[in-house]
Design a protein around this motif. Structure first.
Motif, mmCIF file in Angstrom:
data_model
loop_
_atom_site.group_PDB
_atom_site.id
_atom_site.type_symbol
_atom_site.label_atom_id
_atom_site.label_comp_id
_atom_site.label_asym_id
_atom_site.label_seq_id
_atom_site.Cartn_x
_atom_site.Cartn_y
_atom_site.Cartn_z
ATOM 1 N N HIS A 75 0.825 -1.212 0.000
ATOM 2 C CA HIS A 75 0.000 0.000 0.000
ATOM 3 C C HIS A 75 0.858 1.260 0.000
ATOM 4 O O HIS A 75 0.502 2.266 -0.633
ATOM 5 N N ASN A 76 1.990 1.212 0.703
ATOM 6 C CA ASN A 76 2.858 2.386 0.837
ATOM 7 C C ASN A 76 3.979 2.424 -0.191
ATOM 8 O O ASN A 76 4.837 3.314 -0.148
ATOM 9 N N GLN A 77 3.988 1.492 -1.121
ATOM 10 C CA GLN A 77 4.970 1.477 -2.199
ATOM 11 C C GLN A 77 4.831 2.736 -3.050
ATOM 12 O O GLN A 77 3.724 3.221 -3.294
ATOM 13 N N THR A 78 5.950 3.301 -3.488
ATOM 14 C CA THR A 78 5.880 4.507 -4.305
ATOM 15 C C THR A 78 5.363 4.176 -5.703
ATOM 16 O O THR A 78 5.328 3.016 -6.125
ATOM 17 N N ALA A 79 5.004 5.215 -6.429
ATOM 18 C CA ALA A 79 4.494 5.026 -7.787
ATOM 19 C C ALA A 79 5.515 4.350 -8.687
ATOM 20 O O ALA A 79 5.160 3.648 -9.641
ATOM 21 N N LEU A 80 6.795 4.547 -8.387
ATOM 22 C CA LEU A 80 7.857 3.945 -9.195
ATOM 23 C C LEU A 80 8.233 2.545 -8.733
ATOM 24 O O LEU A 80 9.035 1.872 -9.376
ATOM 25 N N GLY A 81 7.700 2.106 -7.579
ATOM 26 C CA GLY A 81 7.932 0.743 -7.137
ATOM 27 C C GLY A 81 8.823 0.573 -5.937
ATOM 28 O O GLY A 81 9.042 -0.545 -5.473
ATOM 29 N N HIS A 82 9.356 1.679 -5.399
ATOM 30 C CA HIS A 82 10.259 1.602 -4.252
ATOM 31 C C HIS A 82 9.483 1.292 -2.979
ATOM 32 O O HIS A 82 8.379 1.794 -2.767
ATOM 33 N N ILE A 83 10.089 0.468 -2.106
ATOM 34 C CA ILE A 83 9.485 0.090 -0.835
ATOM 35 C C ILE A 83 10.097 0.937 0.278
ATOM 36 O O ILE A 83 11.327 1.048 0.379
ATOM 37 N N PRO A 84 9.274 1.557 1.144
ATOM 38 C CA PRO A 84 9.816 2.456 2.174
ATOM 39 C C PRO A 84 10.598 1.711 3.245
ATOM 40 O O PRO A 84 10.474 0.498 3.406
ATOM 41 N N SER A 85 11.376 2.478 4.006
ATOM 42 C CA SER A 85 12.217 1.904 5.057
ATOM 43 C C SER A 85 11.423 1.564 6.309
ATOM 44 O O SER A 85 11.814 0.680 7.072
ATOM 45 N N LEU A 86 10.337 2.289 6.555
ATOM 46 C CA LEU A 86 9.405 1.998 7.638
ATOM 47 C C LEU A 86 8.100 1.520 7.014
ATOM 48 O O LEU A 86 7.564 2.165 6.107
ATOM 49 N N VAL A 87 7.590 0.404 7.511
ATOM 50 C CA VAL A 87 6.419 -0.210 6.875
ATOM 51 C C VAL A 87 5.249 0.755 6.796
ATOM 52 O O VAL A 87 4.540 0.817 5.777
#
Length: 397
Positions: A75-87
């Motif tokens: 759900h919190n993945q960026t539009a470009l596909g990157h996964i954040p460091s904090l869930v």
């Protein structure tokens, strides 16, 4: 006075499950916490590395919390596909290892629950993001300093640890042509002299050494030993069986020498050696405050990494050594540091003093103990066995 009995693997496993159950529900949206004391946040890399242990706990709450964690990351993945460091925080970005670890953890979870297409759109976006992380548009990915799990250590360019994770998920998702190329590139010898004629791609293999360089890029390379990266290289099959056995023999011999020199007070390897010291070319002034020799990322002994090392010993067929190292890991996870408890499952230890120096009840310390114990008990490496089998099948065609 009667001596305290030596702690057993069975006792440590029960305690590890207790830690995971305790940490399964945290302060942020009810997501798992990174440690029982301190670190209440759900750090992506810690939880994805902990995925095998959460699933092996056979606790339905732990399994469900891993599902919620993966869904929140998607759900919190960026539009470009990157996964954040904090869930839970889509604005906390910039890590080089969170996106490949998401793909790794998702593949494990899918296999465990029998849902091969779970969060498939997020997986595809994440793989697109990772393709754009290759500086030369091949398959090896690059990284910026302090962007992986070592936030106090400069790892630059093509890092072993991150690329070993990438190799693993490429096999997990059936991307065998890319995986074959990545393995070939990683096993090239590192270039240490100016090039003449046609440029050869940087590699991570080292001449006269059984292990892989920590990182390389053009004329830059780092020959210090990265225990986590090399353990993953063994588990995933980047290293051949013969190389894996030579690598483990080298680690054990080097650790004996460190102990003889008074530089290692524990029975398991540091995360990095030789240690960086003032005056070394790669020493940075900030290390004097946060990263002294034998501490933290500069040679601290981390139980979660030692769990990977135990598993690597199993993958290399060194079962007796794996059993001895597992017992050493039992002794390592026993001491508490912050709060009096029967089991500490501490974050990390000072290699020189042998004293715990981090947070107690660390999620990935407990999770990777459970994984290491299962590997020794079954003489197998769950999930990584399938990666190596897929490699063997792909390379035989």
């Amino acid at each position: 006075m009667q001596d305290n009995p030596q702690p057993t693997v069975a006792d440590a496993k029960m305690a590890a499950v207790q830690v995971l159950r305790n940490n399964a529900n945290g302060n942020y949206q009810g997501l798992p916490r990174t440690a029982g004391w301190g670190y209440p946040e759900p750090y992506t890399r810690d939880l994805m590395i902990s995925m095998p242990g959460f699933l092996l706990s056979r606790d339905p709450v732990c399994e469900d919390q891993m599902r919620r964690t993966l869904e929140c990351l998607a759900h919190n993945q960026t539009a470009l596909g990157h996964i954040p460091s904090l869930v839970h925080d889509p604005g906390d970005r910039g890590a080089s290892d969170t996106t490949p670890l998401f793909l790794f953890g998702l593949a494990i979870f899918r296999r465990h629950v029998g849902e091969p297409l779970f969060l498939d759109a997020a997986a595809q976006k994440a793989m697109t993001w990772m393709r754009y992380q290759s500086p030369d548009d091949l398959v090896m990915v690059g990284q910026l300093p302090t962007s992986d799990w070592r936030d106090e250590h400069w790892v630059v360019g093509y890092g072993l640890y991150v690329n070993a994770i990438c190799y693993t998920y490429l096999r997990q998702y059936g991307r065998h042509d890319e995986a074959n190329l990545l393995r070939q590139l990683m096993n090239r010898f590192e270039l240490t002299a100016p090039q003449t004629g046609r440029k050869a791609h940087e590699g991570l293999a080292l001449p006269q050494r059984p292990y892989y360089a920590m990182c390389s890029y053009k004329i830059h390379h780092d020959e210090r030993f990265d225990l986590l990266g090399n353990s993953l290289a063994i588990l995933a099959g980047v290293a051949s069986r013969s190389r894996a056995q030579r690598l483990i023999n080298w680690v054990e011999a080097e650790c004996e020498q460190l102990r003889a020199n008074g530089e290692l007070a524990l029975g398991l390897p540091p995360c990095l050696f030789p240690y960086m010291r003032p005056g070394d070319a790669d020493w940075r002034p900030r290390y004097a405050q946060f990263n002294l020799p034998g501490e933290y990322h500069n040679g601290g002994v981390w139980p979660f990494i030692c769990g990977f090392y135990v598993a690597a010993c199993v993958a290399a067929g060194r079962f007796d050594l794996a059993q001895r190292n597992l017992q050493a890991l039992v002794c390592l996870v026993k001491p508490w540091h912050e709060n009096q408890a029967e089991w500490g499952f501490n974050e990390q230890f000072n290699a020189l003093t042998g004293k715990p120096a981090g947070r107690d009840w660390q999620t990935w310390s407990a999770a990777m103990f459970l994984y290491a114990a299962r590997c020794v008990e079954t003489k197998s490496t769950p999930w990584f066995d399938e990666v190596r089998a897929a490699q063997a099948s792909a390379l035989s065609k």
